[in-house]
Design a protein around this motif. Sequence first.
Motif, PDB file in Angstrom:
ATOM      1  N   LEU A  50       0.829  -1.194   0.000  1.00 37.80           N
ATOM      2  CA  LEU A  50       0.000   0.000   0.000  1.00 37.80           C
ATOM      3  C   LEU A  50       0.871   1.255   0.000  1.00 37.80           C
ATOM      4  O   LEU A  50       0.612   2.214  -0.732  1.00 37.80           O
ATOM      5  CB  LEU A  50      -0.929  -0.002   1.220  1.00 37.80           C
ATOM      6  N   HIS A  51       1.909   1.244   0.820  1.00 40.03           N
ATOM      7  CA  HIS A  51       2.776   2.417   0.883  1.00 40.03           C
ATOM      8  C   HIS A  51       3.488   2.662  -0.447  1.00 40.03           C
ATOM      9  O   HIS A  51       3.757   3.817  -0.814  1.00 40.03           O
ATOM     10  CB  HIS A  51       3.799   2.267   2.004  1.00 40.03           C
ATOM     11  N   HIS A  52       3.791   1.610  -1.163  1.00 40.39           N
ATOM     12  CA  HIS A  52       4.387   1.757  -2.496  1.00 40.39           C
ATOM     13  C   HIS A  52       3.453   2.554  -3.400  1.00 40.39           C
ATOM     14  O   HIS A  52       3.901   3.448  -4.144  1.00 40.39           O
ATOM     15  CB  HIS A  52       4.674   0.382  -3.094  1.00 40.39           C
ATOM     16  N   GLU A  53       2.165   2.239  -3.345  1.00 42.25           N
ATOM     17  CA  GLU A  53       1.203   2.972  -4.164  1.00 42.25           C
ATOM     18  C   GLU A  53       1.096   4.427  -3.706  1.00 42.25           C
ATOM     19  O   GLU A  53       0.937   5.334  -4.540  1.00 42.25           O
ATOM     20  CB  GLU A  53      -0.166   2.287  -4.112  1.00 42.25           C
ATOM     21  N   ILE A  54       1.178   4.664  -2.412  1.00 42.88           N
ATOM     22  CA  ILE A  54       1.177   6.044  -1.906  1.00 42.88           C
ATOM     23  C   ILE A  54       2.377   6.807  -2.455  1.00 42.88           C
ATOM     24  O   ILE A  54       2.264   7.963  -2.892  1.00 42.88           O
ATOM     25  CB  ILE A  54       1.192   6.062  -0.367  1.00 42.88           C
ATOM     26  N   MET A  55       3.540   6.156  -2.445  1.00 41.63           N
ATOM     27  CA  MET A  55       4.747   6.804  -2.945  1.00 41.63           C
ATOM     28  C   MET A  55       4.645   7.116  -4.437  1.00 41.63           C
ATOM     29  O   MET A  55       5.122   8.158  -4.907  1.00 41.63           O
ATOM     30  CB  MET A  55       5.969   5.931  -2.671  1.00 41.63           C
ATOM     31  N   ARG A  56       4.020   6.247  -5.186  1.00 39.61           N
ATOM     32  CA  ARG A  56       3.845   6.520  -6.614  1.00 39.61           C
ATOM     33  C   ARG A  56       2.986   7.764  -6.810  1.00 39.61           C
ATOM     34  O   ARG A  56       3.259   8.592  -7.699  1.00 39.61           O
ATOM     35  CB  ARG A  56       3.232   5.319  -7.322  1.00 39.61           C
ATOM     36  N   LEU A  57       1.961   7.910  -5.975  1.00 35.82           N
ATOM     37  CA  LEU A  57       1.124   9.106  -6.076  1.00 35.82           C
ATOM     38  C   LEU A  57       1.904  10.350  -5.665  1.00 35.82           C
ATOM     39  O   LEU A  57       1.820  11.390  -6.325  1.00 35.82           O
ATOM     40  CB  LEU A  57      -0.119   8.942  -5.202  1.00 35.82           C
ATOM     41  N   CYS A  58       2.651  10.252  -4.582  1.00 34.49           N
ATOM     42  CA  CYS A  58       3.430  11.404  -4.101  1.00 34.49           C
ATOM     43  C   CYS A  58       4.431  11.881  -5.141  1.00 34.49           C
ATOM     44  O   CYS A  58       4.675  13.091  -5.284  1.00 34.49           O
ATOM     45  CB  CYS A  58       4.164  11.039  -2.811  1.00 34.49           C
ATOM     46  N   TRP A  59       5.007  10.944  -5.874  1.00 36.47           N
ATOM     47  CA  TRP A  59       6.057  11.280  -6.844  1.00 36.47           C
ATOM     48  C   TRP A  59       5.535  11.276  -8.273  1.00 36.47           C
ATOM     49  O   TRP A  59       6.284  11.012  -9.215  1.00 36.47           O
ATOM     50  CB  TRP A  59       7.223  10.303  -6.699  1.00 36.47           C
ATOM     51  N   ASP A  60       4.248  11.594  -8.439  1.00 38.23           N
ATOM     52  CA  ASP A  60       3.657  11.722  -9.783  1.00 38.23           C
ATOM     53  C   ASP A  60       3.875  10.468 -10.616  1.00 38.23           C
ATOM     54  O   ASP A  60       4.181  10.532 -11.820  1.00 38.23           O
ATOM     55  CB  ASP A  60       4.229  12.936 -10.515  1.00 38.23           C
ATOM     56  N   ALA A 114      18.626  16.819  -4.401  1.00 40.04           N
ATOM     57  CA  ALA A 114      17.685  16.455  -3.335  1.00 40.04           C
ATOM     58  C   ALA A 114      16.329  17.077  -3.622  1.00 40.04           C
ATOM     59  O   ALA A 114      16.240  18.270  -3.942  1.00 40.04           O
ATOM     60  CB  ALA A 114      18.209  16.909  -1.979  1.00 40.04           C
ATOM     61  N   VAL A 115      15.297  16.299  -3.524  1.00 35.46           N
ATOM     62  CA  VAL A 115      13.928  16.772  -3.707  1.00 35.46           C
ATOM     63  C   VAL A 115      13.062  16.169  -2.613  1.00 35.46           C
ATOM     64  O   VAL A 115      13.402  15.134  -2.035  1.00 35.46           O
ATOM     65  CB  VAL A 115      13.364  16.395  -5.097  1.00 35.46           C
ATOM     66  N   GLN A 116      11.960  16.817  -2.300  1.00 36.93           N
ATOM     67  CA  GLN A 116      11.067  16.289  -1.278  1.00 36.93           C
ATOM     68  C   GLN A 116       9.619  16.614  -1.611  1.00 36.93           C
ATOM     69  O   GLN A 116       9.336  17.565  -2.354  1.00 36.93           O
ATOM     70  CB  GLN A 116      11.432  16.833   0.109  1.00 36.93           C
ATOM     71  N   VAL A 117       8.715  15.796  -1.088  1.00 36.41           N
ATOM     72  CA  VAL A 117       7.285  15.975  -1.307  1.00 36.41           C
ATOM     73  C   VAL A 117       6.556  15.859   0.030  1.00 36.41           C
ATOM     74  O   VAL A 117       7.079  15.278   0.985  1.00 36.41           O
ATOM     75  CB  VAL A 117       6.720  14.923  -2.289  1.00 36.41           C
ATOM     76  N   LYS A 118       5.374  16.424   0.085  1.00 33.93           N
ATOM     77  CA  LYS A 118       4.551  16.340   1.287  1.00 33.93           C
ATOM     78  C   LYS A 118       3.659  15.104   1.224  1.00 33.93           C
ATOM     79  O   LYS A 118       3.171  14.730   0.153  1.00 33.93           O
ATOM     80  CB  LYS A 118       3.698  17.595   1.450  1.00 33.93           C
ATOM     81  N   GLU A 119       3.439  14.501   2.397  1.00 32.07           N
ATOM     82  CA  GLU A 119       2.566  13.337   2.508  1.00 32.07           C
ATOM     83  C   GLU A 119       1.524  13.616   3.589  1.00 32.07           C
ATOM     84  O   GLU A 119       1.759  13.363   4.771  1.00 32.07           O
ATOM     85  CB  GLU A 119       3.369  12.084   2.853  1.00 32.07           C
ATOM     86  N   PRO A 120       0.377  14.192   3.207  1.00 34.12           N
ATOM     87  CA  PRO A 120      -0.647  14.494   4.209  1.00 34.12           C
ATOM     88  C   PRO A 120      -1.175  13.235   4.874  1.00 34.12           C
ATOM     89  O   PRO A 120      -1.195  12.159   4.269  1.00 34.12           O
ATOM     90  CB  PRO A 120      -1.745  15.199   3.405  1.00 34.12           C
ATOM     91  N   ILE A 121      -1.595  13.376   6.133  1.00 38.30           N
ATOM     92  CA  ILE A 121      -2.145  12.253   6.886  1.00 38.30           C
ATOM     93  C   ILE A 121      -3.625  12.525   7.116  1.00 38.30           C
ATOM     94  O   ILE A 121      -4.002  13.362   7.944  1.00 38.30           O
ATOM     95  CB  ILE A 121      -1.414  12.071   8.229  1.00 38.30           C
ATOM     96  N   GLY A 122      -4.455  11.860   6.379  1.00 42.38           N
ATOM     97  CA  GLY A 122      -5.894  12.090   6.446  1.00 42.38           C
ATOM     98  C   GLY A 122      -6.372  12.859   5.240  1.00 42.38           C
ATOM     99  O   GLY A 122      -5.616  13.629   4.632  1.00 42.38           O
ATOM    100  N   PRO A 123      -7.643  12.707   4.869  1.00 41.00           N
ATOM    101  CA  PRO A 123      -8.190  13.367   3.671  1.00 41.00           C
ATOM    102  C   PRO A 123      -8.615  14.807   3.914  1.00 41.00           C
ATOM    103  O   PRO A 123      -9.663  15.252   3.427  1.00 41.00           O
ATOM    104  CB  PRO A 123      -9.381  12.476   3.315  1.00 41.00           C
TER     105      PRO A 123
END
Length: 322
Positions: free
Chosen positions: A67-77, A241-250
């Motif tokens: 599941l987290h892999h799919e989250i990471m794919r979304l975070c990184w376009d 170096a690059v970074q993205v935000k990962e919100p917790i909750g909708p």
Amino acid sequence: MLEVDPTVLERPDEESYDSAGYDTSTASLSSSMNQYVFENGRRYHSYYGTEKYLMPTDEKEQDRLDLHHEIMRLCWDNKLHQSPLADPQRILDIGTGTGIWAIDMADKYPMSEVIGTDLSPIQPDWVPANCRFEVDDAMMDWTFQENSFDFIHARNICTGVTDWDHLLSEMMRCAVPGGYVELREHSYTLYCDDGSMKPDNGAKVFLDHLRKALIQMGRPPPDIELWKRMLEKAGFDDVKAVQVKEPIGPWPKDPAQKLIGAMTLLNDETYSDSAALAPFTRVLGMEVTKAREIIDASHRAVRNKNNHMYGMYFCVYGRKPA
């Protein structure tokens, strides 16, 4: 700044996302390599030593990793890597876990050979013909030859790394001249832009304890600037170096961020338990009941729609001199 969805701000007297219309519930290797230890209802790695990696390897954790892999794919376009790869022939994934990233890379680059290594043999048998897995400890001297890989990738491994200098030196040795090394990791810190995360927030307290345990183990979570300096010290060029935000909750207003937040909330249902039980009890010396109290408080905090928190996920990559 991530903007909060107005519907989440409605009825602040109610904490559950349900009040905002969101449903966040969820209903061939030797036998020695397949030996594990069971503790507090979870299964942990033991072949290379029980202290090597303190997160479970059971089916519940494998589902969470996927599941987290799919989250990471979304975070990184939907990008599997940030390094500018051009027709890589050999790819290595360190700490491959369930192997899902390696499998996706094998599909993306069908002419390449993709190898994933991990302490535990929890990867599937049915994989692309150009993908294979090996059981190995990345903290030991690698058996791969020099100049072997066009791309070396490692993600979410900091809790098992005891010597970054050694790890990066092996990556440098095994990368081909002009090849890339890429590291990805969580910040292990929560952020909030609107002041809704108070000092006693359960999720913040949880991560404070987790960071304390990792530091006590000699495995402090690296930050983005530290990783940049480590890669430069190891001899890599063009370190980025690059970074993205990962919100917790909708809670975010932006639809893409809202989806990421909803999936991260689902991921949290098992993440806190997986990440903390062993460090809290083995390292910090907590009783199981106390550890579960902190974990439960963290769950309540992230499910409270009035708390608008997010984490940072960063990526650092560099090129071996040609």
